[in-house]
Design a protein around this motif. Structure first.
Motif, mmCIF file in Angstrom:
data_model
loop_
_atom_site.group_PDB
_atom_site.id
_atom_site.type_symbol
_atom_site.label_atom_id
_atom_site.label_comp_id
_atom_site.label_asym_id
_atom_site.label_seq_id
_atom_site.Cartn_x
_atom_site.Cartn_y
_atom_site.Cartn_z
ATOM 1 N N ILE A 305 -29.468 -9.805 1.238
ATOM 2 C CA ILE A 305 -28.405 -10.760 0.991
ATOM 3 C C ILE A 305 -28.487 -11.980 1.905
ATOM 4 O O ILE A 305 -28.051 -13.073 1.554
ATOM 5 C CB ILE A 305 -27.017 -10.073 1.130
ATOM 6 N N CYS A 306 -29.102 -11.810 3.079
ATOM 7 C CA CYS A 306 -29.241 -12.901 4.046
ATOM 8 C C CYS A 306 -30.081 -14.045 3.481
ATOM 9 O O CYS A 306 -29.874 -15.208 3.824
ATOM 10 C CB CYS A 306 -29.857 -12.403 5.342
ATOM 11 N N GLN A 307 -31.056 -13.712 2.636
ATOM 12 C CA GLN A 307 -31.932 -14.726 2.049
ATOM 13 C C GLN A 307 -31.223 -15.503 0.943
ATOM 14 O O GLN A 307 -31.579 -16.641 0.651
ATOM 15 C CB GLN A 307 -33.190 -14.061 1.486
ATOM 16 N N ARG A 308 -30.214 -14.892 0.316
ATOM 17 C CA ARG A 308 -29.579 -15.498 -0.859
ATOM 18 C C ARG A 308 -28.287 -16.241 -0.561
ATOM 19 O O ARG A 308 -28.019 -17.275 -1.156
ATOM 20 C CB ARG A 308 -29.306 -14.407 -1.907
ATOM 21 N N LEU A 309 -27.483 -15.715 0.355
ATOM 22 C CA LEU A 309 -26.147 -16.275 0.569
ATOM 23 C C LEU A 309 -25.856 -16.519 2.044
ATOM 24 O O LEU A 309 -26.212 -15.706 2.901
ATOM 25 C CB LEU A 309 -25.083 -15.323 0.005
ATOM 26 N N LEU A 313 -18.609 -18.317 8.620
ATOM 27 C CA LEU A 313 -18.148 -17.731 9.879
ATOM 28 C C LEU A 313 -17.200 -16.570 9.585
ATOM 29 O O LEU A 313 -16.188 -16.744 8.906
ATOM 30 C CB LEU A 313 -17.442 -18.786 10.738
ATOM 31 N N ILE A 314 -17.545 -15.392 10.077
ATOM 32 C CA ILE A 314 -16.752 -14.186 9.849
ATOM 33 C C ILE A 314 -15.997 -13.830 11.124
ATOM 34 O O ILE A 314 -16.575 -13.779 12.210
ATOM 35 C CB ILE A 314 -17.668 -13.009 9.423
ATOM 36 N N ASP A 315 -14.710 -13.593 10.991
ATOM 37 C CA ASP A 315 -13.857 -13.228 12.126
ATOM 38 C C ASP A 315 -14.321 -11.904 12.715
ATOM 39 O O ASP A 315 -14.467 -10.900 12.011
ATOM 40 C CB ASP A 315 -12.412 -13.113 11.639
ATOM 41 N N CYS A 316 -14.555 -11.904 14.031
ATOM 42 C CA CYS A 316 -15.043 -10.692 14.715
ATOM 43 C C CYS A 316 -13.996 -10.117 15.671
ATOM 44 O O CYS A 316 -14.312 -9.269 16.506
ATOM 45 C CB CYS A 316 -16.330 -10.999 15.482
ATOM 46 N N GLY A 317 -12.768 -10.614 15.584
ATOM 47 C CA GLY A 317 -11.723 -10.148 16.492
ATOM 48 C C GLY A 317 -11.582 -11.060 17.691
ATOM 49 O O GLY A 317 -12.548 -11.701 18.116
ATOM 50 N N GLY A 318 -10.399 -11.120 18.255
ATOM 51 C CA GLY A 318 -10.138 -12.021 19.380
ATOM 52 C C GLY A 318 -10.273 -13.455 18.910
ATOM 53 O O GLY A 318 -9.742 -13.838 17.873
ATOM 54 N N PRO A 329 -16.980 -6.903 6.668
ATOM 55 C CA PRO A 329 -16.313 -5.590 6.610
ATOM 56 C C PRO A 329 -17.061 -4.540 5.781
ATOM 57 O O PRO A 329 -17.125 -3.381 6.183
ATOM 58 C CB PRO A 329 -14.955 -5.923 5.963
ATOM 59 N N LYS A 330 -17.649 -4.940 4.651
ATOM 60 C CA LYS A 330 -18.351 -3.976 3.795
ATOM 61 C C LYS A 330 -19.617 -3.445 4.464
ATOM 62 O O LYS A 330 -19.984 -2.287 4.280
ATOM 63 C CB LYS A 330 -18.656 -4.581 2.442
ATOM 64 N N VAL A 331 -20.294 -4.329 5.224
ATOM 65 C CA VAL A 331 -21.491 -3.897 5.946
ATOM 66 C C VAL A 331 -21.100 -2.928 7.049
ATOM 67 O O VAL A 331 -21.759 -1.899 7.282
ATOM 68 C CB VAL A 331 -22.259 -5.101 6.540
ATOM 69 N N GLN A 332 -19.978 -3.233 7.729
ATOM 70 C CA GLN A 332 -19.484 -2.341 8.780
ATOM 71 C C GLN A 332 -19.116 -0.976 8.212
ATOM 72 O O GLN A 332 -19.387 0.065 8.817
ATOM 73 C CB GLN A 332 -18.274 -2.978 9.476
ATOM 74 N N GLU A 333 -18.504 -0.964 7.013
ATOM 75 C CA GLU A 333 -18.149 0.288 6.358
ATOM 76 C C GLU A 333 -19.395 1.102 6.001
ATOM 77 O O GLU A 333 -19.444 2.327 6.186
ATOM 78 C CB GLU A 333 -17.350 0.027 5.078
#
Length: 336
Positions: A305-309, A313-318, A329-333
Motif C-alpha cells: 500500500i505504501c507504493q500506491r497511496l 499525517l496520522i495521529d500517533c497520540g499526544g 489503526p487497521k495496521v495496528q490491529e
C-alpha cells in the motif's frame, strides 16, 4: 508583545506547495506542508539536503525568486495576517521588523563595504524611524546582547574584521534589532566549529527566554535540535514526515525516516565499536515524485500500500503525528 499574545499561534502554515520550473520540468520542492509556531517556542525543522527546509523558510518571508519559483497553493498566516497576499512593499516592511532571518553564511549575507554598526542602524531607522543617535545607542546594546565584547568600538568595524562566530552574532543582532515576533534561523551554525556552534545556540536560547521571541531553527543536525528546540518537524521529499515534541520524536519515533536519522547519529551510551547505520538509497526525484509514500524505496518496513497511496499525517497520540501506514489503526490491529 501584546500584539504577539493576541494571536496564538504566531505562525500558521497550511497546505503550502511551492514548485520550481526548470528545463527538466516542474520541481515540486514543497508538497503540502503544515505546521505552526507558538509564542516563545523554538520549532526545529530537520531533514537531509533537498527535503524542502530552506525553500519553506524563504517562502515564509517571500524571498524565493519568481520565476522560476511559484507558490501553487497554501496559506501562511503570521500574527493573524495572510503573508501570501501581501504586496512586495508590505513584505519589505514586515521583513526585519516583525519577522527576522539569519542565513547560513554571514560573510555573504553581511555587506562587506559597510560597518556592522551601520548595517544595524539602517534597519532601525527604516523600521522604527529612530534618529541616528538613538539607532547608534541601540546598535551597541544589540551587540552587547549577543555577547560581542567592546561593542562601542566594534560597531565601527567591517565584517572581515570579525571571526565566523562573531559575524553570526552580528547577523543575530541585526535580525533581533527591531524585536521581531518570529526569528527564522536557516542553518545558522553550519560553517562554524562545534565550540562556536554551542555559543550561538546558547545566545539564541538566552534571547528566546529574555525577549519571548519565537524561533524556527532549520538544520540537518538532530543534536542541535535536542539541545534547544521544543517541537520538531521532520521533512522528507518536500513533505512533513513526522511532527511532535522533542521528547516524543527522540524517545518514540513513529516514521522509519526519523528512526533512520536517529540511528545514524553517534551516541555516548553505545560501544565505540558499534557502527553507525546509514539510510541507504537516495531522496526521491521531485520532478516526478512518487504517488505513494516518498520514503518507500528506502524503507525497511515498506508494504504494498505504501507504493500506491500516501497515508497523510496520522495521529500517533499526544502531539505526535507521522506520515506512515504503520501507524494506521487497521495496521495496528493486524499487528496485534
Amino acid at each position: 508583545m501584546s500584539e504577539v499574545l493576541a494571536y496564538k499561534p504566531v505562525l500558521e502554515v497550511r497546505d503550502l506547495r511551492v514548485s520550481f520550473h526548470v528545463r527538466e520540468g516542474e520541481v515540486q520542492a514543497v508538497r503540502g506542508v503544515d505546521f505552526h509556531v507558538n509564542p516563545g517556542e523554538v520549532l526545529g525543522i530537520v531533514g537531509e539536503s533537498g527535503c524542502g527546509k530552506s525553500v519553506t523558510a524563504q517562502t515564509l518571508m517571500r524571498l524565493i525568486p519568481s520565476p522560476p519559483s511559484r507558490i501553487k497553493s497554501g496559506s501562511v498566516r503570521f500574527l493573524g495576517e495572510e503573508v501570501l497576499l501581501k504586496s512586495e512593499k508590505e513584505m519589505q516592511q514586515l521583513r526585519g521588523s516583525k519577522m527576522g532571518m539569519i542565513f547560513q553564511d554571514p560573510m555573504t549575507s553581511l555587506n562587506p563595504t559597510m560597518t556592522v554598526g551601520r548595517q544595524i542602524t539602517e534597519n532601525l531607522k527604516k523600521h522604527l524611524k529612530m534618529s541616528s543617535a538613538a539607532a547608534q545607542k541601540r546598535a551597541v546594546e544589540m551587540l552587547k546582547l549577543v555577547g560581542i565584547p567592546g561593542a562601542e568600538t566594534r560597531i565601527h568595524q567591517y565584517p572581515h574584521e570579525f571571526s565566523g562566530g562573531m559575524r553570526q552574532r552580528v547577523m543575530i543582532a541585526i535580525a533581533l534589532s527591531c524585536d521581531p515576533a518570529l526569528l527564522i534561523a536557516d542553518e545558522p551554525t553550519t560553517a562554524l566549529d562545534v565550540t562556536i556552534q554551542a555559543q550561538i545556540l546558547e545566545v539564541l536560547n538566552d534571547l528566546r527566554g529574555r525577549l519571548n521571541t519565537s524561533i524556527i531553527l532549520i538544520t540537518h543536525n538532530l543534536g542541535i535540535v535536542a539541545g534547544i528546540c521544543d517541537r520538531v518537524v521532520v521533512m522528507y521529499g518536500g513533505q512533513v514526515a513526522e511532527t511532535g515534541t522533542v521528547k516524543e520524536i527522540f524517545n518514540h519515533p513513529k516514521h522509519p525516516y526519523t528512526e533512520g536519522l536517529l540511528k545514524s547519529l553517534p551516541r555516548l551510551d553505545t560501544s565505540k565499536d558499534e557502527p553507525l547505520i546509514p539510510i541507504h538509497g537516495a531522496p526521491p526525484d521531485l520532478v516526478n515524485p512518487p504517488t505513494g509514500c516518498a520514503f518507500t524505496p528506502r524503507c525497511p518496513y515498506a508494504m504494498k500500500i505504501c507504493q500506491r497511496l500516501d497515508p497523510g499525517l496520522i495521529d500517533c497520540g499526544g502531539t505526535q503525528a507521522a506520515r506512515c501506514w504503520l501507524n494506521h489503526p487497521k495496521v495496528q490491529e493486524a499487528k496485534a
